[in-house]
Design a protein around this motif. Structure first.
Motif, PDB file in Angstrom:
ATOM      1  N   ARG A   1      -5.608  -0.365  -7.989  1.00  0.00           N
ATOM      2  CA  ARG A   1      -6.633   0.640  -7.665  1.00  0.00           C
ATOM      3  C   ARG A   1      -6.121   1.474  -6.500  1.00  0.00           C
ATOM      4  O   ARG A   1      -5.049   1.217  -5.950  1.00  0.00           O
ATOM      5  N   TYR A   2      -6.894   2.489  -6.143  1.00  0.00           N
ATOM      6  CA  TYR A   2      -6.688   3.186  -4.878  1.00  0.00           C
ATOM      7  C   TYR A   2      -7.548   2.514  -3.819  1.00  0.00           C
ATOM      8  O   TYR A   2      -8.689   2.105  -4.086  1.00  0.00           O
ATOM      9  N   MET A   3      -7.034   2.412  -2.614  1.00  0.00           N
ATOM     10  CA  MET A   3      -7.789   1.771  -1.543  1.00  0.00           C
ATOM     11  C   MET A   3      -8.900   2.691  -1.048  1.00  0.00           C
ATOM     12  O   MET A   3      -8.660   3.870  -0.734  1.00  0.00           O
ATOM     13  N   ASN A   4     -10.098   2.162  -1.018  1.00  0.00           N
ATOM     14  CA  ASN A   4     -11.252   2.871  -0.459  1.00  0.00           C
ATOM     15  C   ASN A   4     -11.486   4.241  -1.090  1.00  0.00           C
ATOM     16  O   ASN A   4     -11.850   5.204  -0.410  1.00  0.00           O
ATOM     17  N   ASP A   5     -11.262   4.335  -2.396  1.00  0.00           N
ATOM     18  CA  ASP A   5     -11.497   5.604  -3.093  1.00  0.00           C
ATOM     19  C   ASP A   5     -11.972   5.296  -4.507  1.00  0.00           C
ATOM     20  O   ASP A   5     -11.198   5.319  -5.465  1.00  0.00           O
ATOM     21  N   ALA A   6     -13.247   5.020  -4.628  1.00  0.00           N
ATOM     22  CA  ALA A   6     -13.808   4.601  -5.910  1.00  0.00           C
ATOM     23  C   ALA A   6     -13.744   5.714  -6.952  1.00  0.00           C
ATOM     24  O   ALA A   6     -13.481   5.455  -8.136  1.00  0.00           O
TER      25      ALA A   6
ATOM     26  N   LYS B   1      -3.231   9.145  -1.426  1.00  0.00           N
ATOM     27  CA  LYS B   1      -4.073   7.956  -1.577  1.00  0.00           C
ATOM     28  C   LYS B   1      -3.205   6.710  -1.505  1.00  0.00           C
ATOM     29  O   LYS B   1      -2.071   6.698  -1.980  1.00  0.00           O
ATOM     30  N   ALA B   2      -3.757   5.645  -0.929  1.00  0.00           N
ATOM     31  CA  ALA B   2      -3.046   4.378  -0.844  1.00  0.00           C
ATOM     32  C   ALA B   2      -3.237   3.612  -2.150  1.00  0.00           C
ATOM     33  O   ALA B   2      -4.360   3.236  -2.504  1.00  0.00           O
ATOM     34  N   VAL B   3      -2.139   3.380  -2.861  1.00  0.00           N
ATOM     35  CA  VAL B   3      -2.178   2.637  -4.119  1.00  0.00           C
ATOM     36  C   VAL B   3      -2.009   1.152  -3.812  1.00  0.00           C
ATOM     37  O   VAL B   3      -1.041   0.752  -3.155  1.00  0.00           O
ATOM     38  N   CYS B   4      -2.940   0.343  -4.278  1.00  0.00           N
ATOM     39  CA  CYS B   4      -2.899  -1.100  -4.058  1.00  0.00           C
ATOM     40  C   CYS B   4      -2.054  -1.754  -5.149  1.00  0.00           C
ATOM     41  O   CYS B   4      -2.440  -1.758  -6.322  1.00  0.00           O
ATOM     42  N   ILE B   5      -0.897  -2.298  -4.755  1.00  0.00           N
ATOM     43  CA  ILE B   5       0.036  -2.910  -5.700  1.00  0.00           C
ATOM     44  C   ILE B   5       0.111  -4.400  -5.412  1.00  0.00           C
ATOM     45  O   ILE B   5       0.430  -4.807  -4.287  1.00  0.00           O
TER      46      ILE B   5
ATOM     47  N   LEU C   1       0.880  -1.161   0.000  1.00  0.00           N
ATOM     48  CA  LEU C   1       0.000   0.000   0.000  1.00  0.00           C
ATOM     49  C   LEU C   1       0.921   1.215   0.000  1.00  0.00           C
ATOM     50  O   LEU C   1       1.434   1.637   1.034  1.00  0.00           O
ATOM     51  N   SER C   2       1.197   1.727  -1.196  1.00  0.00           N
ATOM     52  CA  SER C   2       2.145   2.829  -1.370  1.00  0.00           C
ATOM     53  C   SER C   2       1.375   4.117  -1.591  1.00  0.00           C
ATOM     54  O   SER C   2       0.485   4.169  -2.446  1.00  0.00           O
ATOM     55  N   PHE C   3       1.734   5.149  -0.847  1.00  0.00           N
ATOM     56  CA  PHE C   3       0.946   6.381  -0.881  1.00  0.00           C
ATOM     57  C   PHE C   3       1.432   7.311  -1.980  1.00  0.00           C
ATOM     58  O   PHE C   3       2.625   7.515  -2.178  1.00  0.00           O
ATOM     59  N   SER C   4       0.463   7.827  -2.726  1.00  0.00           N
ATOM     60  CA  SER C   4       0.731   8.695  -3.871  1.00  0.00           C
ATOM     61  C   SER C   4      -0.188   9.898  -3.774  1.00  0.00           C
ATOM     62  O   SER C   4      -1.380   9.755  -3.495  1.00  0.00           O
ATOM     63  N   SER C   5       0.372  11.087  -3.999  1.00  0.00           N
ATOM     64  CA  SER C   5      -0.443  12.305  -3.931  1.00  0.00           C
ATOM     65  C   SER C   5      -1.377  12.373  -5.121  1.00  0.00           C
ATOM     66  O   SER C   5      -0.938  12.305  -6.270  1.00  0.00           O
ATOM     67  N   GLY C   6      -2.650  12.496  -4.855  1.00  0.00           N
ATOM     68  CA  GLY C   6      -3.614  12.709  -5.926  1.00  0.00           C
ATOM     69  C   GLY C   6      -3.773  14.192  -6.189  1.00  0.00           C
ATOM     70  O   GLY C   6      -3.079  15.027  -5.608  1.00  0.00           O
ATOM     71  N   THR C   7      -4.697  14.544  -7.059  1.00  0.00           N
ATOM     72  CA  THR C   7      -4.894  15.959  -7.382  1.00  0.00           C
ATOM     73  C   THR C   7      -5.723  16.672  -6.326  1.00  0.00           C
ATOM     74  O   THR C   7      -5.747  17.892  -6.283  1.00  0.00           O
ATOM     75  N   THR C   8      -6.407  15.910  -5.493  1.00  0.00           N
ATOM     76  CA  THR C   8      -7.227  16.537  -4.461  1.00  0.00           C
ATOM     77  C   THR C   8      -6.975  15.849  -3.130  1.00  0.00           C
ATOM     78  O   THR C   8      -6.721  14.648  -3.069  1.00  0.00           O
ATOM     79  N   GLY C   9      -7.043  16.632  -2.062  1.00  0.00           N
ATOM     80  CA  GLY C   9      -7.016  16.070  -0.731  1.00  0.00           C
ATOM     81  C   GLY C   9      -5.714  15.391  -0.361  1.00  0.00           C
ATOM     82  O   GLY C   9      -4.651  15.668  -0.904  1.00  0.00           O
ATOM     83  N   LYS C  10      -5.797  14.460   0.599  1.00  0.00           N
ATOM     84  CA  LYS C  10      -4.619  13.799   1.149  1.00  0.00           C
ATOM     85  C   LYS C  10      -4.129  12.685   0.228  1.00  0.00           C
ATOM     86  O   LYS C  10      -4.834  12.250  -0.675  1.00  0.00           O
TER      87      LYS C  10
END
Length: 581
Positions: free
Chosen positions: A415-420, A217-221, A206-215
């Protein structure tokens, strides 16, 4: 017929196993793309920079198994539970990763520069059950662990605490103590075995990557993704032909790297039989000393390190003749810097790569037939990667035509975890939408033109403007704000905040011109107190009467980005960026 898809040359790929974990792939099995059988490799897998201690295959396997056994017997770390690793580079970092994978658990690596609040967010998001920290990270790690209710006995140290004895009365276990404990016991865990195809869905990171909005996101690899990427890079390296002088990837080489380390450095380079010099924290003079002391051949760097190689006066005092290959990544390296570093190290190949967390990792690598790779290019698409370039209307662009880069690769994340919503935006029918505007030429070389997503890249780290804007708006003196990236030769970009002051702050500044500097400083401190160092407002704070927006209320970020460039060129910034050396 016009080209609609761009394929990385050099395929087809060898078989990518989908029934092994990443630890099993690295430690327990051979593969046709591996140039030398792991048991016969006489060269060390890692070299501890400070001591010169060499760590070979046998010690890596033994320590991994011992740590896994202790983690299982003490804490029953098990299937799909998260283990957080929070610290700088360490020879036991891969041991902690692979021990976690032995148990079927998930690794989430945290940036060692995080504040307690940022680490707390990651621990809460992943529900981590164990935390590895080093000395430098300890105070922040303990604060975050307490905030989320993680028991202190679940905080494990990479090394015994130094000069911190007064800060805690709790006796934390070290990795070395756990390894000894685990090896002294019968094996109490059953190594996780995967069914055929399960590697494509079972999460490894679960690697964290900055999205365009908010905090972030955990990337599911999945386990399959980095395995695929290692095979892609190794297959390309095996296709190297021509003079030895331009051979970039060499089994038996000594290498050193900084960022983009998880897949490219920690997995590909060790898989390919290269000895990794492990340096806990980057210091430029120490970096030069390490190259000279260990006779390092390959450098994996980021553009700020290239700037220092080109401009720091100490470079001439060290013997860097062993360096034969420089690969830059994480942010674009300009044509000018490429040419400059080629003059400083004339014996070295120079090239760039491109990748992102969501593609786990590499999309393009330096051209294997060139010594100085095409200036301005981010390398060539690697085997197994298929790219499309989308015009603004969504149609497919051809050669040398700019557009939005989307990628299909066996290494793509899930996918991103818990961010549809974010998942639907980025992961579309097997394609990753990168958010970068690019051009691809007939040689499958990739040129990054601009960023479509609003991310700011600071020394290779991603910064989401919306995250900073949300925090800045909490300041009492701020009515509205827009954060943009200010171009900077050393850092790539620096966060700069355009702020509309509150009515009260504007009135104070009207009465006392010196108040403006105090408000700027207070806003900058408000960010510095809560955010990791690369998210600080190093570009400064500029006051504007109103933030430009379109009719629907969307920030016109590009307008302010252009204004920032113009103000910098004219010397009108309140905080001119510092020259670095």
């Amino acid at each position: 017929m016009p080209v609609t898809e761009f394929h990385g040359p050099g395929g087809p790929l060898p078989h990518i196993p989908d029934d092994v974990t990443l630890a099993q792939f690295m430690l327990d099995s051979d593969h046709p793309s591996r140039p030398v059988r792991r048991v016969l490799q006489g060269n060390p897998w890692m070299i501890e920079d400070a001591t010169g201690r060499a760590i070979g295959y046998g010690e890596v396997v033994s320590r991994t198994n011992g740590l896994a056994n202790a983690m299982s017997s003490r804490w029953h770390i098990a299937e799909d539970e998260a283990v957080c690793i929070f610290g700088s580079n360490h020879v036991d970092y891969p041991i902690a990763v692979w021990a976690t994978h032995r148990l079927g658990a998930i690794v989430t690596g945290a940036n060692p520069a995080y504040t307690a609040g940022e680490l707390q967010y990651q621990l809460e998001t992943t529900k981590a059950r164990l935390l590895f920290v080093n000395n430098a990270s300890y105070p922040v790690g303990i604060a975050a662990a307490k905030a989320v209710g993680l028991s202190l006995d679940r905080v494990v140290l990479f090394d015994p605490l130094e000069n911190l004895a007064s800060s805690t009365s709790f006796k934390h276990l070290t990795v070395h103590e756990l390894v000894k404990e685990g090896l002294a016991q019968p094996q109490r865990y059953t190594a996780r075995r995967l069914r055929r195809g399960e590697g494509k869905t079972k999460i490894a990171f679960l690697s964290f990557s900055s999205g365009t909005t908010g905090k972030p996101k955990a990337v599911c690899i999945s386990h399959y993704a980095p395995i695929a990427n290692v095979i892609q890079m190794s297959h390309l390296a095996n296709n190297q032909e021509g003079p030895w002088e331009i051979t970039k990837w060499r089994t038996g080489d000594v290498v050193m790297g900084d960022i983009y380390g998880l897949v490219v450095i920690m997995h590909f380079m060790m898989f390919y039989g290269e000895s990794l010099v492990v340096v806990p924290k980057f210091n430029f003079l120490g970096f030069l000393s390490s190259i000279q002391r260990h006779r390092i051949g390959c450098l994996a760097v980021v553009p700020p390190m290239v700037v220092l190689l080109c401009k720091h006066p100490a470079v001439k005092d060290y013997d860097l003749s062993s360096v034969h290959s420089i690969m830059s990544g994480a942010a674009p390296l300009s044509s000018e810097l490429t040419q400059q570093v080629a003059k400083v190290l004339p014996q070295a190949c120079v090239g760039q790569g491109y990748g992102m967390t969501e593609t786990s990792t590499t999309v393009s690598f330096p051209q294997i037939e060139q010594k100085i790779c095409t200036p301005g290019t981010a390398g060539r698409l690697i085997p197994g990667v298929v790219a499309r370039v989308l015009r603004a209307d969504g149609s497919l662009a051809g050669f040398n035509e700019p557009g939005h880069l989307v990628i299909k690769s066996p290494a793509n994340a899930l996918r991103y975890m818990n961010d549809a919503d974010a998942t639907r935006e980025t992961f579309v029918d097997g394609w990753v939408h990168t958010g970068d505007e690019v051009i691809i030429n007939e040689r499958m070389e990739l040129f990054v033109v601009d960023r479509i997503k609003e991310l700011i890249k600071v020394r290779g780290y991603q910064v989401a403007p919306a995250e900073l804007e949300g925090h800045i708006l909490d300041h009492a003196d701020v009515s509205d704000v827009c954060v943009v990236g200010l171009p900077d030769e050393y850092s790539g970009e620096l966060p700069l905040a355009f702020v509309t002051p509150s009515a009260a702050a504007a009135e104070r500044m009207k009465k006392d011109p010196a108040e403006a500097a105090r408000v700027r400083a207070a806003i900058a401190k408000h960010v510095a107190d809560a955010k990791v160092h690369y998210k600080r407002l190093e570009g400064g704070v500029e006051f504007v009467e109103a933030i430009p927006k379109n009719p629907s209320g969307k920030l016109l970020r590009r307008v302010l980005r252009d204004r920032a460039k113009e103000m910098k060129a004219q010397g009108r910034l309140a905080k001119p960026p510092k020259a670095r050396m």
